[in-house]
Scaffold this motif. Structure first.
Motif, PDB file in Angstrom:
ATOM      1  N   ASP A  46     -49.670 -18.004 -23.105  1.00 25.09           N
ATOM      2  CA  ASP A  46     -48.347 -17.378 -23.236  1.00 25.09           C
ATOM      3  C   ASP A  46     -47.596 -18.177 -24.295  1.00 25.09           C
ATOM      4  O   ASP A  46     -46.967 -19.189 -23.981  1.00 25.09           O
ATOM      5  N   PRO A  47     -47.675 -17.772 -25.557  1.00 29.52           N
ATOM      6  CA  PRO A  47     -47.126 -18.597 -26.644  1.00 29.52           C
ATOM      7  C   PRO A  47     -45.629 -18.819 -26.510  1.00 29.52           C
ATOM      8  O   PRO A  47     -44.882 -17.940 -26.076  1.00 29.52           O
ATOM      9  N   PHE A 220     -61.450 -20.274 -21.599  1.00 34.26           N
ATOM     10  CA  PHE A 220     -61.580 -21.508 -20.819  1.00 34.26           C
ATOM     11  C   PHE A 220     -60.564 -22.552 -21.282  1.00 34.26           C
ATOM     12  O   PHE A 220     -59.895 -23.178 -20.461  1.00 34.26           O
ATOM     13  N   VAL A 221     -60.438 -22.750 -22.591  1.00 35.19           N
ATOM     14  CA  VAL A 221     -59.502 -23.771 -23.066  1.00 35.19           C
ATOM     15  C   VAL A 221     -58.062 -23.260 -23.042  1.00 35.19           C
ATOM     16  O   VAL A 221     -57.150 -23.989 -22.640  1.00 35.19           O
ATOM     17  N   CYS A 222     -57.841 -22.015 -23.467  1.00 41.25           N
ATOM     18  CA  CYS A 222     -56.472 -21.495 -23.467  1.00 41.25           C
ATOM     19  C   CYS A 222     -55.963 -21.290 -22.040  1.00 41.25           C
ATOM     20  O   CYS A 222     -54.800 -21.588 -21.741  1.00 41.25           O
ATOM     21  N   GLY A 223     -56.830 -20.783 -21.162  1.00 45.77           N
ATOM     22  CA  GLY A 223     -56.420 -20.579 -19.782  1.00 45.77           C
ATOM     23  C   GLY A 223     -56.091 -21.872 -19.084  1.00 45.77           C
ATOM     24  O   GLY A 223     -55.117 -21.963 -18.339  1.00 45.77           O
ATOM     25  N   ALA A 224     -56.893 -22.907 -19.316  1.00 47.74           N
ATOM     26  CA  ALA A 224     -56.623 -24.218 -18.712  1.00 47.74           C
ATOM     27  C   ALA A 224     -55.383 -24.848 -19.317  1.00 47.74           C
ATOM     28  O   ALA A 224     -54.537 -25.403 -18.609  1.00 47.74           O
ATOM     29  N   GLY A 225     -55.263 -24.770 -20.648  1.00 46.69           N
ATOM     30  CA  GLY A 225     -54.103 -25.348 -21.311  1.00 46.69           C
ATOM     31  C   GLY A 225     -52.803 -24.712 -20.857  1.00 46.69           C
ATOM     32  O   GLY A 225     -51.785 -25.399 -20.683  1.00 46.69           O
ATOM     33  N   GLN A 226     -52.831 -23.403 -20.639  1.00 50.95           N
ATOM     34  CA  GLN A 226     -51.634 -22.715 -20.172  1.00 50.95           C
ATOM     35  C   GLN A 226     -51.209 -23.209 -18.793  1.00 50.95           C
ATOM     36  O   GLN A 226     -50.019 -23.227 -18.473  1.00 50.95           O
ATOM     37  N   ALA A 241     -55.592 -17.886 -30.992  1.00 55.36           N
ATOM     38  CA  ALA A 241     -54.950 -18.398 -29.783  1.00 55.36           C
ATOM     39  C   ALA A 241     -55.238 -19.877 -29.562  1.00 55.36           C
ATOM     40  O   ALA A 241     -54.359 -20.637 -29.145  1.00 55.36           O
ATOM     41  N   VAL A 242     -56.466 -20.291 -29.834  1.00 55.98           N
ATOM     42  CA  VAL A 242     -56.829 -21.689 -29.596  1.00 55.98           C
ATOM     43  C   VAL A 242     -56.052 -22.619 -30.528  1.00 55.98           C
ATOM     44  O   VAL A 242     -55.601 -23.697 -30.124  1.00 55.98           O
ATOM     45  N   PHE A 243     -55.850 -22.193 -31.762  1.00 59.51           N
ATOM     46  CA  PHE A 243     -55.130 -23.026 -32.726  1.00 59.51           C
ATOM     47  C   PHE A 243     -53.621 -22.991 -32.485  1.00 59.51           C
ATOM     48  O   PHE A 243     -52.935 -23.984 -32.711  1.00 59.51           O
ATOM     49  N   VAL A 244     -53.111 -21.862 -32.004  1.00 58.91           N
ATOM     50  CA  VAL A 244     -51.707 -21.808 -31.597  1.00 58.91           C
ATOM     51  C   VAL A 244     -51.494 -22.747 -30.403  1.00 58.91           C
ATOM     52  O   VAL A 244     -50.507 -23.494 -30.357  1.00 58.91           O
ATOM     53  N   ALA A 245     -52.411 -22.710 -29.450  1.00 62.13           N
ATOM     54  CA  ALA A 245     -52.311 -23.598 -28.284  1.00 62.13           C
ATOM     55  C   ALA A 245     -52.332 -25.056 -28.713  1.00 62.13           C
ATOM     56  O   ALA A 245     -51.602 -25.888 -28.162  1.00 62.13           O
ATOM     57  N   GLU A 246     -53.156 -25.374 -29.702  1.00 61.06           N
ATOM     58  CA  GLU A 246     -53.184 -26.739 -30.232  1.00 61.06           C
ATOM     59  C   GLU A 246     -51.853 -27.078 -30.899  1.00 61.06           C
ATOM     60  O   GLU A 246     -51.286 -28.159 -30.678  1.00 61.06           O
TER      61      GLU A 246
END
Length: 281
Positions: A46-47, A220-226, A241-246
């Motif tokens: 969820d950005p 897996f990474v975005c869901g956990a990071g969220q 999404a992965v790079f936005v999360a980073e």
């Protein structure tokens, strides 16, 4: 130990970086979908920012090395191998700290046909170093959206790595602590965050140990990071999404590379990461 130069050459030769197989059209389409908050591209994130298509293109140029020119709309996309190498070093450093601290870890992939061997090698090395490799929600059913509608999958572990397997596939003799060599029946390709949510929910419900680090890709990474759990992983040029999360601090390391090449092409990366993390066996 493999030299940086040798690995860089391999990245380019194997199509892991440099000119990659990801079509530019698909990358741009993914950026537009993410900007529209399409769940097929947010991967459970969820950005916090607005992230217009133009902003995403700028971010992906900085983090991956794709062309920043919006007029560049066709052909194969590009990943800067120096971006990949720098991220691999950071990835290995985080694994080294995990091993040193012997923290519980969870590994999972939405690309089992390509990346299962990479993650399974990390799982084995982390386990040998004293980390608990978690396998919560083993065989639990997860209903996931697919291009054919919602389909039931089971959360399975192969070599300590979580994968989502179609429920109608035979289960074989896999066990959370091991399993057969990676193969075409090991799991489904998915971007969904539902498998990691199911794993984390099961651990919490059972009063079990929660991971302090999640290693994987896609949901897996975005869901956990969220959900506030530190995560690191791999991502292609069409996985904004992965790079936005980073960028927003919810994924610690995102490694840009093509995630669809032959599985054996990732073996030099495995050796490099394990050597850099002092986890070589």
């Amino acid at each position: 130990m493999q030299s940086v130069g040798a690995l860089r050459a391999h990245l380019v030769k194997a199509g892991l970086a440099g000119r990659v197989s990801t079509p530019r059209e698909r990358s741009l389409h993914s950026y537009r979908l993410f900007a529209a908050r399409d769940p097929r591209q947010t991967l459970g994130l969820d950005p916090e920012g607005e992230w217009s298509t133009a902003e995403l293109l700028k971010l992906m140029s900085e983090r991956c090395g794709v062309s920043a020119d919006p007029a560049d709309t066709s052909g194969q996309d590009v990943i800067d191998p120096d971006c990949t190498l720098a991220a691999l070093d950071a990835f290995a450093e985080r694994l080294a700290r995990a091993a040193h601290d012997r923290i519980p870890v969870l590994l999972g992939t939405g690309h089992p046909h390509r990346l299962l061997g990479f993650y399974a090698s990390l799982a084995a090395a982390l386990s040998a170093a004293g980390c608990v490799v978690l396998t919560p929600a083993y065989a639990r059913s997860v209903d996931m959206p697919t291009q054919f509608g919602v389909r039931r999958h089971n959360l399975w572990y192969v070599g300590g790595v979580a994968v989502a397997r179609p429920a109608d596939l035979p289960t074989g003799a896999e066990h959370p602590s091991g399993g057969p060599p990676p193969g075409p029946r090991s799991g489904a390709h998915t971007h969904s965050p539902l498998p990691v949510r199911a794993a984390l929910a099961a651990a919490a419900e059972q009063g079990g140990v929660l991971p302090k680090l999640v290693v994987g890709d896609h949901g897996f990474v975005c869901g956990a990071g969220q959900l506030g759990i530190e995560s690191i992983g791999l991502a292609d040029a069409d996985d904004p999404a992965v790079f936005v999360a980073e960028a927003e601090g919810r994924v610690s390391v995102a490694v840009p590379l093509d995630d669809t090449v032959r599985s054996d092409y990732y073996r030099p990366l495995t050796r490099y990461v394990l050597n850099r993390a002092w986890l070589s066996q």
